[in-house]
Design a protein around this motif. Structure first.
Motif, mmCIF file in Angstrom:
data_model
loop_
_atom_site.group_PDB
_atom_site.id
_atom_site.type_symbol
_atom_site.label_atom_id
_atom_site.label_comp_id
_atom_site.label_asym_id
_atom_site.label_seq_id
_atom_site.Cartn_x
_atom_site.Cartn_y
_atom_site.Cartn_z
ATOM 1 N N LEU A 84 4.265 -2.485 18.322
ATOM 2 C CA LEU A 84 4.308 -2.118 16.907
ATOM 3 C C LEU A 84 3.042 -2.537 16.183
ATOM 4 O O LEU A 84 2.578 -1.828 15.283
ATOM 5 C CB LEU A 84 5.536 -2.758 16.254
ATOM 6 N N TYR A 88 2.608 -2.701 11.219
ATOM 7 C CA TYR A 88 3.681 -1.735 11.364
ATOM 8 C C TYR A 88 4.556 -1.683 10.116
ATOM 9 O O TYR A 88 4.946 -2.721 9.575
ATOM 10 C CB TYR A 88 4.537 -2.084 12.592
ATOM 11 N N SER A 90 8.055 0.109 8.993
ATOM 12 C CA SER A 90 9.215 0.868 9.484
ATOM 13 C C SER A 90 9.890 1.706 8.403
ATOM 14 O O SER A 90 10.768 2.516 8.699
ATOM 15 C CB SER A 90 10.251 -0.083 10.081
#
Length: 638
Positions: A84, A88, A90
């Motif tokens: 990730l 990162y 999400s």
């Protein structure tokens, strides 16, 4: 809270992930039954795949993540955090964004649409997703119904693609099913075989089919111009295909409320076909969990024949039941019959004729069979018929035996339909009902009777006209046997009657010699060539009695004894002597010898001499005549 606080929260729930993901491989470690049930054991059906869940995870709003299993089980060289990276985010991921408070204000659990996995290239996933909210104090942090994290269980699209295999070629030939979302018909669940029917042979050249490494940007997987796989369908919803009006179908589905069902007709050109095939599309919009719709497609022609029961005669060319028999069906076909039929033949009042029909379920649905009311001369005789209706599963056959009797039938041919009601075997929302049948023709022929007897039409041998003892005779014979004797008796009676009448008529003229009264000596009224006419009285009336002279008799020559005994040539006087000695009642009681001598004297007419050689004959009818008061001439002609 800080990220370290989020990790502490994750530690409190992440220990459940191995139990969820590995629950088949480590089932012996379970201490509680999972709400989804056990995958093995008594009365449990094993999964068709090794593992339903690909991964279980939780990710906080502050990007703290726990993921099981480790990526190395997929052959990945890095850990989850390394993949990730530190930057990162999400919140824009397909498996997180729908679960954020602004996107899921009702805080419902749901399924995501399929999406490509971020960590494992080439893996398409569906996630069962739910938000986590917390109220309270944790590590000096106060939470007031605060969104903490999203948690989910990943399901590989390939692992659930077989769940709809039960619809392939089972509802009908060439039937199949797909699970898609309502929004744009993005595929959720479909098998590889369905992909090969509906999607193009190869993928397109879209850039989205290329996956790059998150660490160095290199191409991890390139699915451009490749054989179409289930995982490739997530990048091309049905509404982007041109082999059918998927957009129009999608609009019809959107008109349904959650939980409702409907159907449409869709012209679909399958991959490799030159033209479209007409399909029924039956759909049901899910009421809960996700806004998905199940599409079930089946060719119209196959649906209309999904219930297909055929009927035929069984053993139709075999004679049964002794004197009665089943006539081969081809004789009926030669006679011009186009519908299936059974031709039977039996003697009137003879043994029943046995036959049978074969019902074959060549469709794809199980059905039930209910016999329709039958005429009284047809009786089903299956010993194994215990329940009505009778089950007839798809691909199976059912033999129904029956007997046909002739007692109630007239001579000749009688027809009836042997019919059965065919219905679907209690499928929900299926209301199929039809009749199948076969014509039964019974030709009743007369009984074979002996001794001239014939079938009287009720199955009994009897004489058509009459009987003599135990044998049959015709009316003509009976009439002759009666009329001829009667005729003979009538003729005899007529003869007797006629004879009696004749005798009664003749009795007036019949002369009884004892009633004739002659004078003594008799008075001669006349003399002729052959006799004398004497006067007499008969019953008080004067009558003339003709006395016939007997003919001369020669019994021998001159040398014979008779000739000598009669005196030879001059023996006439001797004959008179002989005759006179015999008493003749017709000559009276007087001098008979004198009369005889008179008789022997030659006649004036003939001049011949008569020789009396016997007794006087009896007078005949018509020989007595009444005399008038005048004197009769002495000579009278004959």
């Amino acid at each position: 809270g800080a990220k370290v606080d989020d990790m502490a929260i994750l530690d409190s729930v992440s220990f459940l992930f191995p139990w969820i993901v590995d629950r088949r491989s480590r089932e012996d470690k379970w201490h509680l039954d999972h709400q989804n049930g056990r995958t093995e054991g008594p009365a449990k059906v094993p999964f068709l795949f090794d593992s339903l869940y690909t991964a279980a995870w939780i990710g906080t709003h502050g990007e703290a993540w726990a993921y099981y299993p480790p990526l190395r089980v997929y052959g990945h060289p890095l850990g989850f955090g390394d993949v990730l990276g530190p930057a990162y985010d999400s919140h824009e991921e397909a498996f997180v964004r729908p679960n954020l408070p602004q996107n899921n204000p009702t805080r419902e659990a749901f399924f995501t649409d399929p999406y490509p996995d971020t960590a494992v290239p080439g893996l398409s996933l569906i996630t069962a997703l739910a938000p986590i909210y917390f109220t309270g104090t944790f590590r000096d942090n106060v939470y007031d119904d605060t969104y903490l994290a999203s948690t989910g269980v990943d399901i590989a699209v390939s692992s659930v693609s077989s769940l709809l295999d039960v619809l392939e070629d089972r509802l009908t030939d060439h039937s199949f099913g797909m699970l898609v979302d309502v929004d744009a018909f993005n595929t959720i669940v479909l098998s590889q075989s369905v992909v090969e029917r509906v999607y193009p042979p190869r993928t397109g050249f879209e850039e989205s089919r290329v996956e790059y490494s998150l660490t160095d940007g290199s191409i991890v997987q390139d699915r451009r111009n490749q054989t179409y796989l289930v995982s490739d369908t997530i990048l091309q919803p049905l509404t982007e295909l041109t082999n059918a009006d998927w957009v129009g179908l999608n609009e019809e589905v959107k008109l349904l409320l959650p939980g409702e069902r409907g159907y449409s007709v869709l012209d679909l050109t399958l991959t490799g076909d030159d033209g479209p095939t007409e399909f029924y599309v039956m759909y049901e919009r899910w009421e809960h969990i996700a806004d998905w719709v199940l599409l079930v497609l089946a060719p119209v022609a196959e649906v209309e024949n999904a219930v297909r029961v055929e009927i035929e005669a069984k053993g139709k060319d075999k004679a049964v039941s002794g004197e009665n028999s089943a006539v081969p069906d081809n004789e009926e076909e030669e006679a011009g019959s186009s519908s299936p039929s059974i031709a039977l033949e039996g003697r009137h009042g003879g043994l029943p004729v046995s036959s049978a029909v074969l019902l074959s379920n060549t469709g794809t649905l199980d059905v039930t069979v209910t016999p329709r009311p039958l005429p009284s001369w047809i009786v089903l005789e299956n010993d194994d018929i215990s329940e009505i209706p009778l089950p007839l599963p798809a691909g199976q056959t059912l033999v129904l035996k029956f007997q046909a009797t002739t007692d109630e039938l007239d001579l000749g041919t009688t027809s009836a339909m042997l019919s059965f009601l065919i219905q679907d075997d209690h499928y929900p929302d299926c209301f199929h009902s039809q009749d199948v049948g076969m014509k039964v023709q019974m030709r009743v022929v007369p009984l074979t009777c002996e001794d001239g007897k014939v079938d009287d039409g009720s199955g009994v041998c009897s004489c058509p006209e009459g009987t003599v003892g135990s044998r049959c005779v015709s009316n003509g014979t009976v009439a002759a046997a009666v009329i001829i004797p009667l005729a003979l008796l009538g003729m005899i009676g007529l003869f007797i009657h006629t004879d009696r009448k004749r005798k009664q008529a003749d009795s007036i003229w019949a002369v009884k010699p004892e009633e004739l009264k002659f004078d003594d000596p008799p008075e001669i009224a006349g003399r002729g060539t052959f006799g004398l006419v004497l006067l007499a009285e008969y019953r008080g009336t004067k009558v003339a009695v003709k006395r016939v002279i007997p003919p001369k008799v020669k019994t021998g020559g001159k040398g014979s004894d008779d000739y000598k005994r009669n005196g030879g040539d001059g023996g006439g006087d001797k004959s008179v002597d002989i005759i006179s000695k015999r008493r003749n009642p017709l000559l009276g009681s007087g001098d008979q010898k004198g009369i005889l001598e008179e008789l022997a004297r030659p006649s004036d007419d003939s001049g011949s001499s008569l020789i009396v050689n016997g007794s006087a004959p009896r007078p005949r009818s018509g020989m007595v005549r009444r005399l008038s008061n005048e004197r009769m001439p002495r000579r009278m002609s004959n």
